[in-house]
Each structure stands twice: as structure tokens, then as C-alpha cells.
Motif scaffolding. Sequence first.
Motif, PDB file in Angstrom:
ATOM      1  N   PHE A 216      22.631   3.483  22.952  1.00 15.80           N
ATOM      2  CA  PHE A 216      23.392   4.221  21.333  1.00 15.80           C
ATOM      3  C   PHE A 216      23.981   2.138  21.103  1.00 15.80           C
ATOM      4  O   PHE A 216      23.765   2.545  19.758  1.00 15.80           O
ATOM      5  N   ASP A 217      23.712   1.808  21.629  1.00 18.71           N
ATOM      6  CA  ASP A 217      24.395   0.341  21.406  1.00 18.71           C
ATOM      7  C   ASP A 217      22.901   0.154  20.377  1.00 18.71           C
ATOM      8  O   ASP A 217      23.427  -0.688  19.435  1.00 18.71           O
ATOM      9  N   ILE A 218      22.326  -0.115  20.524  1.00 24.02           N
ATOM     10  CA  ILE A 218      20.652  -0.324  19.405  1.00 24.02           C
ATOM     11  C   ILE A 218      20.543   0.370  18.558  1.00 24.02           C
ATOM     12  O   ILE A 218      20.763   0.331  17.899  1.00 24.02           O
ATOM     13  N   VAL A 219      21.187   1.674  18.821  1.00 16.53           N
ATOM     14  CA  VAL A 219      21.222   2.315  17.470  1.00 16.53           C
ATOM     15  C   VAL A 219      22.910   2.081  16.281  1.00 16.53           C
ATOM     16  O   VAL A 219      22.411   1.668  15.591  1.00 16.53           O
ATOM     17  N   LYS A 220      23.621   1.541  17.346  1.00 15.61           N
ATOM     18  CA  LYS A 220      25.135   0.751  15.883  1.00 15.61           C
ATOM     19  C   LYS A 220      24.254  -0.786  15.385  1.00 15.61           C
ATOM     20  O   LYS A 220      24.592  -0.530  14.678  1.00 15.61           O
ATOM     21  N   LEU A 221      23.636  -1.508  16.491  1.00 15.97           N
ATOM     22  CA  LEU A 221      22.905  -2.265  15.682  1.00 15.97           C
ATOM     23  C   LEU A 221      22.257  -2.088  14.866  1.00 15.97           C
ATOM     24  O   LEU A 221      22.304  -2.643  13.740  1.00 15.97           O
ATOM     25  N   TYR A 222      20.645  -1.804  14.777  1.00 14.55           N
ATOM     26  CA  TYR A 222      19.997  -1.549  14.065  1.00 14.55           C
ATOM     27  C   TYR A 222      19.582   0.255  13.494  1.00 14.55           C
ATOM     28  O   TYR A 222      19.046  -0.239  12.724  1.00 14.55           O
ATOM     29  N   GLY A 223      20.884   0.838  13.332  1.00 19.82           N
ATOM     30  CA  GLY A 223      20.539   2.407  13.564  1.00 19.82           C
ATOM     31  C   GLY A 223      19.532   2.839  11.867  1.00 19.82           C
ATOM     32  O   GLY A 223      18.788   3.433  11.344  1.00 19.82           O
ATOM     33  N   LYS A 224      19.952   1.681  10.786  1.00 19.76           N
ATOM     34  CA  LYS A 224      19.690   1.505   9.546  1.00 19.76           C
ATOM     35  C   LYS A 224      18.025   1.479   9.150  1.00 19.76           C
ATOM     36  O   LYS A 224      17.942   1.709   8.481  1.00 19.76           O
ATOM     37  N   ARG A 225      17.928   1.331   9.871  1.00 20.84           N
ATOM     38  CA  ARG A 225      16.435   0.549  10.239  1.00 20.84           C
ATOM     39  C   ARG A 225      15.126   1.391  10.721  1.00 20.84           C
ATOM     40  O   ARG A 225      14.363   1.051  11.086  1.00 20.84           O
ATOM     41  N   ILE A 226      15.650   2.619  11.075  1.00 20.89           N
ATOM     42  CA  ILE A 226      15.051   2.987  12.247  1.00 20.89           C
ATOM     43  C   ILE A 226      14.629   4.902  11.574  1.00 20.89           C
ATOM     44  O   ILE A 226      14.979   5.217  10.887  1.00 20.89           O
ATOM     45  N   ILE A 227      12.805   4.951  10.745  1.00 19.48           N
ATOM     46  CA  ILE A 227      12.298   4.995  10.240  1.00 19.48           C
ATOM     47  C   ILE A 227      11.754   6.397  10.909  1.00 19.48           C
ATOM     48  O   ILE A 227      11.577   7.589  10.425  1.00 19.48           O
ATOM     49  N   GLU A 228      12.019   6.495  12.133  1.00 20.01           N
ATOM     50  CA  GLU A 228      11.013   7.477  13.105  1.00 20.01           C
ATOM     51  C   GLU A 228      11.836   7.269  14.518  1.00 20.01           C
ATOM     52  O   GLU A 228      11.888   6.431  15.002  1.00 20.01           O
ATOM     53  N   LEU A 229      11.855   8.421  14.696  1.00 19.22           N
ATOM     54  CA  LEU A 229      12.100   9.109  16.877  1.00 19.22           C
ATOM     55  C   LEU A 229      10.913   9.057  17.398  1.00 19.22           C
ATOM     56  O   LEU A 229      10.273  10.584  16.830  1.00 19.22           O
TER      57      LEU A 229
ATOM     58  N   ARG B 111       0.977  -0.738  -0.085  1.00 19.82           N
ATOM     59  CA  ARG B 111      -0.441   0.012  -0.039  1.00 19.82           C
ATOM     60  C   ARG B 111       1.065   1.645   0.246  1.00 19.82           C
ATOM     61  O   ARG B 111       0.197   2.624   0.057  1.00 19.82           O
ATOM     62  N   GLY B 112       2.443   0.636  -0.115  1.00 17.04           N
ATOM     63  CA  GLY B 112       3.111   2.640  -0.045  1.00 17.04           C
ATOM     64  C   GLY B 112       3.624   2.770   1.034  1.00 17.04           C
ATOM     65  O   GLY B 112       3.755   4.132   1.321  1.00 17.04           O
ATOM     66  N   MET B 113       3.525   2.130   2.288  1.00 16.28           N
ATOM     67  CA  MET B 113       3.670   2.316   3.284  1.00 16.28           C
ATOM     68  C   MET B 113       4.384   1.695   4.115  1.00 16.28           C
ATOM     69  O   MET B 113       5.443   0.539   3.881  1.00 16.28           O
ATOM     70  N   SER B 114       5.183   1.925   5.436  1.00 13.64           N
ATOM     71  CA  SER B 114       5.810   1.284   6.321  1.00 13.64           C
ATOM     72  C   SER B 114       5.684   0.967   7.460  1.00 13.64           C
ATOM     73  O   SER B 114       4.858   2.403   8.449  1.00 13.64           O
ATOM     74  N   LEU B 115       5.887  -0.139   8.248  1.00 19.31           N
ATOM     75  CA  LEU B 115       5.337  -0.588   9.316  1.00 19.31           C
ATOM     76  C   LEU B 115       6.723   0.120  10.470  1.00 19.31           C
ATOM     77  O   LEU B 115       7.471  -0.496   9.917  1.00 19.31           O
ATOM     78  N   ALA B 116       6.457   0.359  11.418  1.00 20.60           N
ATOM     79  CA  ALA B 116       7.663   1.215  12.430  1.00 20.60           C
ATOM     80  C   ALA B 116       7.085  -0.383  13.874  1.00 20.60           C
ATOM     81  O   ALA B 116       5.914   0.611  14.257  1.00 20.60           O
ATOM     82  N   TYR B 117       8.452  -0.284  14.324  1.00 21.71           N
ATOM     83  CA  TYR B 117       8.035  -1.034  15.183  1.00 21.71           C
ATOM     84  C   TYR B 117       8.312   0.163  16.427  1.00 21.71           C
ATOM     85  O   TYR B 117       9.013   0.084  16.149  1.00 21.71           O
TER      86      TYR B 117
ATOM     87  N   ASN C 158      10.399  -5.018   5.115  1.00 23.43           N
ATOM     88  CA  ASN C 158       9.117  -5.095   6.180  1.00 23.43           C
ATOM     89  C   ASN C 158       9.080  -4.856   7.050  1.00 23.43           C
ATOM     90  O   ASN C 158       7.600  -3.852   7.119  1.00 23.43           O
ATOM     91  N   VAL C 159       9.435  -4.360   8.008  1.00 23.18           N
ATOM     92  CA  VAL C 159       9.947  -3.757   9.378  1.00 23.18           C
ATOM     93  C   VAL C 159      10.819  -2.802   9.944  1.00 23.18           C
ATOM     94  O   VAL C 159      12.252  -3.632   9.869  1.00 23.18           O
ATOM     95  N   SER C 160      10.486  -1.054   9.512  1.00 22.51           N
ATOM     96  CA  SER C 160      11.537  -0.694  10.229  1.00 22.51           C
ATOM     97  C   SER C 160      11.619  -0.269  11.734  1.00 22.51           C
ATOM     98  O   SER C 160      10.369  -1.190  12.237  1.00 22.51           O
ATOM     99  N   LEU C 161      12.253   0.672  12.071  1.00 22.51           N
ATOM    100  CA  LEU C 161      11.727   0.583  13.578  1.00 22.51           C
ATOM    101  C   LEU C 161      11.635   1.870  13.920  1.00 22.51           C
ATOM    102  O   LEU C 161      12.161   2.833  13.229  1.00 22.51           O
ATOM    103  N   CYS C 162      10.734   2.086  14.728  1.00 22.76           N
ATOM    104  CA  CYS C 162      10.592   3.146  15.633  1.00 22.76           C
ATOM    105  C   CYS C 162      10.998   4.006  16.588  1.00 22.76           C
ATOM    106  O   CYS C 162      10.802   2.944  18.193  1.00 22.76           O
ATOM    107  N   LEU C 163      11.947   4.231  16.541  1.00 25.55           N
ATOM    108  CA  LEU C 163      12.609   4.662  17.700  1.00 25.55           C
ATOM    109  C   LEU C 163      11.938   4.926  19.181  1.00 25.55           C
ATOM    110  O   LEU C 163      12.307   6.624  18.572  1.00 25.55           O
ATOM    111  N   ASP C 164      11.250   4.283  20.262  1.00 24.64           N
ATOM    112  CA  ASP C 164      11.288   6.180  21.068  1.00 24.64           C
ATOM    113  C   ASP C 164      12.413   5.603  22.682  1.00 24.64           C
ATOM    114  O   ASP C 164      12.624   5.045  23.207  1.00 24.64           O
ATOM    115  N   VAL C 165      13.170   6.875  21.942  1.00 28.24           N
ATOM    116  CA  VAL C 165      14.180   6.555  22.164  1.00 28.24           C
ATOM    117  C   VAL C 165      14.292   6.121  23.921  1.00 28.24           C
ATOM    118  O   VAL C 165      14.976   6.048  25.162  1.00 28.24           O
ATOM    119  N   HIS C 166      13.677   7.535  24.775  1.00 32.44           N
ATOM    120  CA  HIS C 166      13.212   7.519  26.403  1.00 32.44           C
ATOM    121  C   HIS C 166      13.226   5.884  26.942  1.00 32.44           C
ATOM    122  O   HIS C 166      13.449   5.313  28.594  1.00 32.44           O
TER     123      HIS C 166
END
Length: 307
Positions: free
Chosen positions: A224-237, A171-177, A202-210
Amino acid sequence: MSQSRRQFLNTAAVAAGAAVLTDSAWAENQAALFPVSCNQYSWITFYAREGRDWAADQDVSLTEFASTGIKAYEPAFNHAEEVTKLLPLLKKHQLVMPSVYVNTSLHQADEASKSLESVLAIADALKPAGTKIIVTNPNPIKWGSGENKSDIELAEQAKNLDKLGAELKKRGMSLAYHTHDVELRAAAREFHHMLLATNPSNVSLCLDVHWVYRGSGNSQVALFDIVKLYGKRIIELHLRQSKAGIWQETFGEGDIDYPRLAQMLNDLNVKPHLVLEQCLEKTSPKTMNGVEAHKIDMVYVKKVFGV
């Protein structure tokens, strides 16, 4: 607070007129706009502190929202009908909706089937709005309990998360976990499995930082370790700040080094959609209202992320 969030989202039905959106130019232009957004939940907490109900009169609520200068809104939906009711008000207040938050339950096959059907109906209803990101935080076994999902349930959830993402992609949308603190328990096995057992397309990451910070014991090392591991999948903060572990009224300097986060994402050439979610909890300071706070939030977001 994760319990309160879920309770609010389950009860805060969108109360607005059901007029049909006819301004096609307004709708078509939204797809190209990704301004800094703000989640409805932060407003719910400010309103609740004042004894007000954010959902009681959405026209009044969105008038205050728009007065802050914020141009984009991230609401939460439980049903497709809520989308239809909200669209005319977004048009009236000239707000765009690049992303939305939806509820899902994905760790049991029968519940998952119903959740997928509901989310896809919401996605179809969102077509006139040009929405591009759908954020979901799969339900735990029970909000507020210490019970963790079994390996079988985690595998089922990951399978359904990937399936939902694949359908939204069509549908032209991205899913953010998205996560709260629950998913960081038990060596963060739920959090890691959702990302390792799903297809990044199929599944990107919405990083809820706090929530990642708090869920890992107020640890910037873990964040910041999570950012190092999955940073390329972060589509939203989702952006929130605390001082001495307590959520503040405004987004600014505090426990989390946001300039460092911004630099890390810039180094990865990742440009996520920015969503303010500076919520209140019982111990938060009480010095201003929601409009005043969100105007201040925008100043710091622009300073840190250069938007």
C-alpha cells in the motif's frame, strides 16, 4: 514461480490458423472495450496441473476460456507472427484484447535494441485488435539467480524502457512496467529506479499486486505504500490472492485486502484495467478446474471493484 512463468512464455507459441482478419467492425469496436481480462499464464498453470498444454490447440483452449464469461484475453507474445495467428481465433470466440504481455531484455544495449525492435513489430501487428496496453517485465540477469543488476545496468534499462514507451505512445499505446519479486530485492532499487528515472507519460505501471506483496516479504504495508507513491501511474492491475502465503485456486478473500486497494485507487480517481492472473503453484489447493475457478474469480472481481 517466476522462472516457470518465463519458461512457459518462451515456449508457449500461439498455435492457430493464419487466416487474415477481415471483419473491420469487430476490430474497430475493440478499442472502446475494456472489460475485465484474464492473463494466459493462469490458464497455463491450470492446464499443466492436468497434464495438458494450453498452446497445443488454441481453438480448444479459447473455447474453454470463453465459456467462463470472461470477455477479454491478455496473451503473451514473443514474435509478431504469433499475433497474426491469434487474431482470427479472438474474432471467432468474440474475445477482445485490450492488453498484451511481451518479453524484453533492456539492461544491455545490444539486447535492448533487439527487444525494442521485436516489441514494436508486435505493436504494429496488434493494430487490427485495438490493443491499448503493452505490459513488459524486463528480464533479470538470470532467472532464479540472486544476482542484482549494477547501477549502470539499471540506468541502461530505464533509458530503454522510457524509449520503448515513447515509441509505443506514437502508436496510440501505453507501456506498463511489470515486476515479479526480483525487482523488490535490495531496497527495491530496481523497481523504484524504473519509475523514478522514466517519464510518467511514457511509462505507466502494471501493478502485479501479489508479486509486490510476496517480493516485499508478504507485506501489505509495502504494497500500500507503493500505491501511495505511484498510484497515479497504475494503468493495469494483475489480480491474484493467497492464504497463508499460498496461491489459491480462486480470487477471493485472503492475505491481501483487495477492498482496501480498490478504495485507495477510487480515492485517487484511478481506474486501471483489471486482469485476472490467479495462478497455481505446487502447494495450491486442488479442488476444481480452470473453467470453474475463473467463473468464481469473476464474481469476486465484480464485488470488489464494482465492474
